[in-house]
Design a protein around this motif. Structure first.
Motif, mmCIF file in Angstrom:
data_model
loop_
_atom_site.group_PDB
_atom_site.id
_atom_site.type_symbol
_atom_site.label_atom_id
_atom_site.label_comp_id
_atom_site.label_asym_id
_atom_site.label_seq_id
_atom_site.Cartn_x
_atom_site.Cartn_y
_atom_site.Cartn_z
ATOM 1 N N LEU A 26 0.828 -1.201 0.000
ATOM 2 C CA LEU A 26 0.000 0.000 0.000
ATOM 3 C C LEU A 26 0.862 1.250 0.000
ATOM 4 C CD1 LEU A 26 -3.035 0.493 -0.059
ATOM 5 C CD2 LEU A 26 -2.992 0.730 2.437
ATOM 6 N N ASP A 27 1.920 1.234 0.800
ATOM 7 C CA ASP A 27 2.803 2.389 0.887
ATOM 8 C C ASP A 27 3.650 2.540 -0.384
ATOM 9 O OD1 ASP A 27 4.240 4.553 2.438
ATOM 10 O OD2 ASP A 27 5.907 3.178 2.068
ATOM 11 N N HIS A 82 0.624 1.740 -3.735
ATOM 12 C CA HIS A 82 -0.807 2.062 -3.596
ATOM 13 C C HIS A 82 -1.678 0.892 -4.038
ATOM 14 C CE1 HIS A 82 0.717 6.092 -2.920
ATOM 15 N NE2 HIS A 82 1.278 6.084 -4.116
#
Length: 363
Positions: A183-184, A187
Motif C-alpha cells: 500500500l505504501d 498504492h
C-alpha cells in the motif's frame, strides 16, 4: 530363473511408474510435427501441431544493467557482511577476481562454495534512491513453462517490480510488484497468487510474500507460472488438455506467458527496518546469485526444434513455414493465409500447414 526375470521386470515397472508420477498424464503429442500413415492412396504424411521442448533459457540470455556503472568494485569499496550487517570489512574490487562481482555471476553454476553473485554499489548516496534495472533479452519470442526464480544474497529488496516485454524492449508491462508494504510502495492492496482464480489469472498483483529483509532462509523471489497453470490444469497439472484448450482459445492468456525480454527493477534494497541507518550505509545494496527462466521457443506450433545460430535462437520450422517464429508461409506455399497451429483437437492438435500456391502447382 523365471522368478528373477519377474522381479527384474517388476523393479523396472516400479521405476518407470515412479518417474511417470512427476509428469502430467495428458500433455498432447506436440513433440512431433508429422508422421507417415497408410491410406488407400498409399503412404501419406499426417501433420499435427508441434512445439520445442522446454529448456533453461538463461543459457541464451543477454543481460544489461542500467545504470551501466552500478556494479560494485570500480572504485573498490567496502560493504557489510550478509549475516551481520554491522561487520563492514568486506571488499568489492573489480580488478581482483576473488573480490569482483560482475553481472555474469548471476548466471553461473550454482552450488559453489563460497557462493558467487553479482553485487551493486552500496547506498552511499542516500537519500538519493538506489535504483537498478536488470534487463534480460533473448532476441526471440519465448513461452514460459515454469516459475521465474531470483535468488538474492543481500536480502530480498524492500521494493521491486518484475516487468515483461513482447516487442524486444520497445514497450514494457508490469508482471508483478514486490514490497514489504504494498500500500505504501505502490498504492496496491497486497495479494498472493492463491487469491486469484481462472477469471482473474491475468491480474497484476503486489505481493508481500517475498520482501523480508535480512533473514537466513529468505533469499528467493518467485513469479509463479505453475500456480497460474494450475487454475486450468489442476493442482498437480494433470489436466494439461484443459490448459492447452484455454491457451488456444484465449489470446490474452497465451500472451501472458509469452515474452521477448524481462526486466527486474530494483527500487529499494533490503533494510530490515522502517528507517535507514545513515551511519551504516554500506549495509544496503543488491546482490543476486542466481536467476532461473525456463521456457520454450515460440514457434506457433510449427516446429519441434529450436537452434542457436549466430548467437540467436531460431525455430526449425515445419509445415512449409519460415521465419524466426515460423510466422509466415514459405515462398510458393501461400495458397491460403498463414495461421498458427492449434492445440485443438487434443491430443494431436491441428497443424494448419501452408499449402502450395496455385501458381506454383505443376511448375
Amino acid at each position: 530363473m523365471y522368478l528373477s526375470r519377474f522381479l527384474s521386470l517388476h523393479a523396472l515397472w516400479v521405476t518407470v511408474s515412479s518417474v511417470m508420477q512427476h509428469y502430467p498424464s495428458v500433455w498432447g503429442h506436440y513433440d512431433v510435427c508429422k508422421t507417415q500413415i497408410y491410406t488407400e492412396e498409399g503412404k501419406v504424411w499426417d501433420y499435427m501441431a508441434c512445439q520445442p521442448e522446454a529448456r533453461d533459457m538463461i543459457k541464451y540470455v543477454k543481460v544489461t544493467l542500467d545504470p551501466p556503472d552500478i556494479t560494485c568494485g570500480d572504485p573498490p569499496e567496502t560493504f557489510c557482511a550478509m549475516g551481520n550487517p554491522y561487520m563492514c570489512n568486506n571488499e568489492c574490487d573489480a580488478s581482483t577476481q576473488e573480490l569482483a562481482h560482475p553481472p555474469e555471476l548471476m548466471f553461473d553454476l550454482e552450488g559453489r562454495h563460497p557462493s558467487t553473485f553479482w553485487q551493486s554499489t552500496t547506498w552511499k548516496d542516500y537519500p538519493k534512491p538506489l535504483h537498478v534495472n536488470i534487463t534480460l533479452s533473448w532476441n526471440k519470442t519465448i513461452e514460459l513453462t515454469d516459475n521465474i526464480v531470483i535468488t538474492f544474497e543481500s536480502g530480498r529488496p524492500d521494493q521491486m517490480i518484475l516487468e515483461k516485454s513482447l516487442d524486444y524492449g520497445r514497450t514494457w508491462q508490469p508482471y508483478q510488484y514486490y514490497a514489504t508494504d504494498c500500500l505504501d510502495a505502490f498504492h496496491m492492496d497486497p495479494k498472493s497468487v492463491r487469491d486469484l482464480s481462472q477469471h482473474t489469472v491475468l491480474e497484476i498483483i503486489c505481493t508481500e510474500e517475498y520482501s523480508t529483509g535480512y533473514m537466513t532462509n529468505s533469499k528467493i523471489i518467485h513469479f509463479e507460472i505453475k500456480d497460474r497453470f494450475a487454475f486450468f490444469a489442476g493442482p498437480r497439472l494433470h489436466n494439461m488438455a484443459s490448459l492447452y484448450g484455454q491457451l488456444d482459445t484465449t489470446k490474452k492468456l497465451r500472451d501472458f506467458f509469452t515474452i521477448t525480454d524481462l526486466r527486474i527493477r530494483l527500487l529499494r534494497p533490503a533494510t530490515g527496518e522502517i528507517y535507514v541507518d545513515e551511519q551504516h550505509l554500506a549495509r544496503y545494496f543488491y546482490a543476486i546469485s542466481d536467476i532461473r527462466v525456463y521456457g520454450r521457443c515460440k514457434c506457433n506450433l510449427h516446429a519441434t526444434g529450436c537452434k542457436e545460430e549466430n548467437r540467436r535462437l531460431l525455430c526449425e520450422c515445419e509445415h512449409n513455414t519460415t521465419g524466426p517464429d515460423c510466422g509466415k508461409c514459405k515462398k510458393n506455399y501461400q495458397g491460403r493465409p498463414w495461421s498458427p497451429g492449434s492445440y485443438l483437437p487434443i491430443p494431436k492438435g491441428t497443424a494448419n500447414i501452408c499449402i502450395p500456391s496455385i501458381s506454383s502447382i505443376g511448375s
